[in-house]
Design a protein around this motif. Structure first.
Motif, mmCIF file in Angstrom:
data_model
loop_
_atom_site.group_PDB
_atom_site.id
_atom_site.type_symbol
_atom_site.label_atom_id
_atom_site.label_comp_id
_atom_site.label_asym_id
_atom_site.label_seq_id
_atom_site.Cartn_x
_atom_site.Cartn_y
_atom_site.Cartn_z
ATOM 1 N N ALA A 1 -53.613 -36.525 -34.248
ATOM 2 C CA ALA A 1 -53.533 -36.338 -35.699
ATOM 3 C C ALA A 1 -52.182 -35.758 -36.096
ATOM 4 O O ALA A 1 -51.573 -36.179 -37.086
ATOM 5 C CB ALA A 1 -54.671 -35.423 -36.168
ATOM 6 N N LYS B 1 -51.946 -30.899 -43.430
ATOM 7 C CA LYS B 1 -53.026 -31.809 -43.814
ATOM 8 C C LYS B 1 -53.994 -32.022 -42.660
ATOM 9 O O LYS B 1 -55.221 -32.066 -42.855
ATOM 10 C CB LYS B 1 -52.450 -33.151 -44.274
ATOM 11 C CG LYS B 1 -53.493 -34.054 -44.925
ATOM 12 C CD LYS B 1 -52.855 -35.287 -45.524
ATOM 13 C CE LYS B 1 -51.969 -34.935 -46.712
ATOM 14 N NZ LYS B 1 -52.775 -34.442 -47.857
ATOM 15 N N LEU C 1 -57.925 -31.002 -42.914
ATOM 16 C CA LEU C 1 -59.029 -31.909 -42.618
ATOM 17 C C LEU C 1 -59.897 -31.347 -41.490
ATOM 18 O O LEU C 1 -61.105 -31.571 -41.457
ATOM 19 C CB LEU C 1 -58.490 -33.280 -42.236
ATOM 20 C CG LEU C 1 -57.952 -34.124 -43.402
ATOM 21 C CD1 LEU C 1 -57.182 -35.327 -42.878
ATOM 22 C CD2 LEU C 1 -59.095 -34.578 -44.294
ATOM 23 N N PRO D 1 -56.885 -34.076 -49.275
ATOM 24 C CA PRO D 1 -56.967 -35.147 -48.280
ATOM 25 C C PRO D 1 -57.592 -36.423 -48.820
ATOM 26 O O PRO D 1 -57.387 -37.499 -48.262
ATOM 27 C CB PRO D 1 -57.844 -34.526 -47.174
ATOM 28 C CG PRO D 1 -58.649 -33.487 -47.886
ATOM 29 C CD PRO D 1 -57.738 -32.929 -48.942
ATOM 30 N N ASP D 2 -58.342 -36.319 -49.928
ATOM 31 C CA ASP D 2 -58.957 -37.517 -50.498
ATOM 32 C C ASP D 2 -57.919 -38.518 -50.959
ATOM 33 O O ASP D 2 -58.183 -39.725 -50.999
ATOM 34 C CB ASP D 2 -59.857 -37.134 -51.674
ATOM 35 C CG ASP D 2 -59.082 -36.397 -52.762
ATOM 36 O OD1 ASP D 2 -58.407 -35.397 -52.451
ATOM 37 O OD2 ASP D 2 -59.154 -36.836 -53.925
ATOM 38 N N ASP E 1 -55.418 -39.528 -49.413
ATOM 39 C CA ASP E 1 -55.011 -40.398 -48.316
ATOM 40 C C ASP E 1 -55.866 -41.655 -48.237
ATOM 41 O O ASP E 1 -55.459 -42.658 -47.653
ATOM 42 C CB ASP E 1 -55.097 -39.645 -46.989
ATOM 43 C CG ASP E 1 -53.991 -38.618 -46.859
ATOM 44 O OD1 ASP E 1 -52.988 -38.761 -47.573
ATOM 45 O OD2 ASP E 1 -54.127 -37.686 -46.053
ATOM 46 N N THR F 1 -57.047 -42.930 -39.450
ATOM 47 C CA THR F 1 -56.134 -41.802 -39.283
ATOM 48 C C THR F 1 -56.838 -40.503 -39.650
ATOM 49 O O THR F 1 -56.718 -39.491 -38.963
ATOM 50 C CB THR F 1 -54.885 -41.985 -40.154
ATOM 51 O OG1 THR F 1 -54.185 -43.147 -39.717
ATOM 52 C CG2 THR F 1 -53.966 -40.787 -40.065
ATOM 53 N N LEU F 2 -57.600 -40.534 -40.740
ATOM 54 C CA LEU F 2 -58.333 -39.344 -41.159
ATOM 55 C C LEU F 2 -59.437 -38.975 -40.172
ATOM 56 O O LEU F 2 -59.837 -37.811 -40.075
ATOM 57 C CB LEU F 2 -58.936 -39.567 -42.541
ATOM 58 C CG LEU F 2 -57.958 -39.772 -43.698
ATOM 59 C CD1 LEU F 2 -58.705 -40.068 -44.977
ATOM 60 C CD2 LEU F 2 -57.085 -38.542 -43.875
#
Length: 207
Positions: free
Chosen positions: A29, A37, A41, A82-83, A85, A99-100
């Protein structure tokens, strides 16, 4: 050496595997997104940890404890958003979504690792033993994925690696010691200070 014997080898083994998986996913990550970030997350982990501790360890969830966790999660979310992204950089093949999933998967592994650590302390294992088992036996487990990207450290990189190892050992011992003193649902909100430290250090060191 006699003090290193444990009747709970199976739990230690699962904890080591989860810890190694969490580390691998976290560093992946860090390679594809900003540090703050990725850490933010990762704060989904307290949700997994609190739910798991309540279900698996039967720990009590009081209103203040839930409020502390909720405020920390909301704060981390508002700071890093983060939303967003999910709506940028996605080529249509799920790249942004997966990725998240890296820091979220890492958070889930670390949450389970903490729960097993608390269970082992409840079974009478010492914080020192928890730290030794985790760090020593994670070496061969992590060595396998490391082979695929191995680069021999040079010069002062060895100093950074020694410092990293020392800090990681101290962090694991401190966490194991805290498990011996208090319930996970009480300790979890204090972990949100990592966001402050990670963001501040990343801002200064990595601009």
């Amino acid at each position: 050496l006699r003090s290193l014997k444990s009747p709970h080898i199976a739990l230690h083994t699962v904890r080591v595997i989860l810890g190694a998986a969490g580390i691998v996913l976290l560093y992946l990550a860090f390679a594809v997104m900003p540090t703050a970030k990725a850490v933010a997350l990762g704060f989904m982990g307290p949700i997994f940890t609190v739910i798991g501790a309540a279900i698996y360890l039967k720990e009590r969830l009081g209103a203040l404890r839930l409020l502390g966790v909720a405020l920390g999660i909301v704060g981390a979310f508002l700071i890093t958003r983060p939303d967003l992204d999910f709506f940028k950089g996605d080529t249509g093949n799920g790249t942004a979504f997966w990725t998240l999933m890296l820091p979220l998967g890492s958070a889930a592994c670390f949450a389970l690792c903490k729960i097993l650590g608390r269970q082992l302390t409840n079974l009478g294992e010492s914080p020192a033993l928890l730290t030794i088992y985790l760090l020593v036996f994670m070496v061969p487990v992590c060595f396998v994925p490391a082979l695929f990207e191995w680069v021999m450290p040079e010069g002062n990189q060895w100093l950074w690696l020694v410092l990293l190892g020392g800090l990681a050992s101290l962090a694991h011992y401190s966490m194991a010691k805290s498990f011996a003193c208090a319930e996970i649902v009480f300790l979890t909100p204090f972990g949100f200070s990592r966001l402050l430290f990670s963001a501040a250090i990343a801002y200064v060191v990595f601009a």
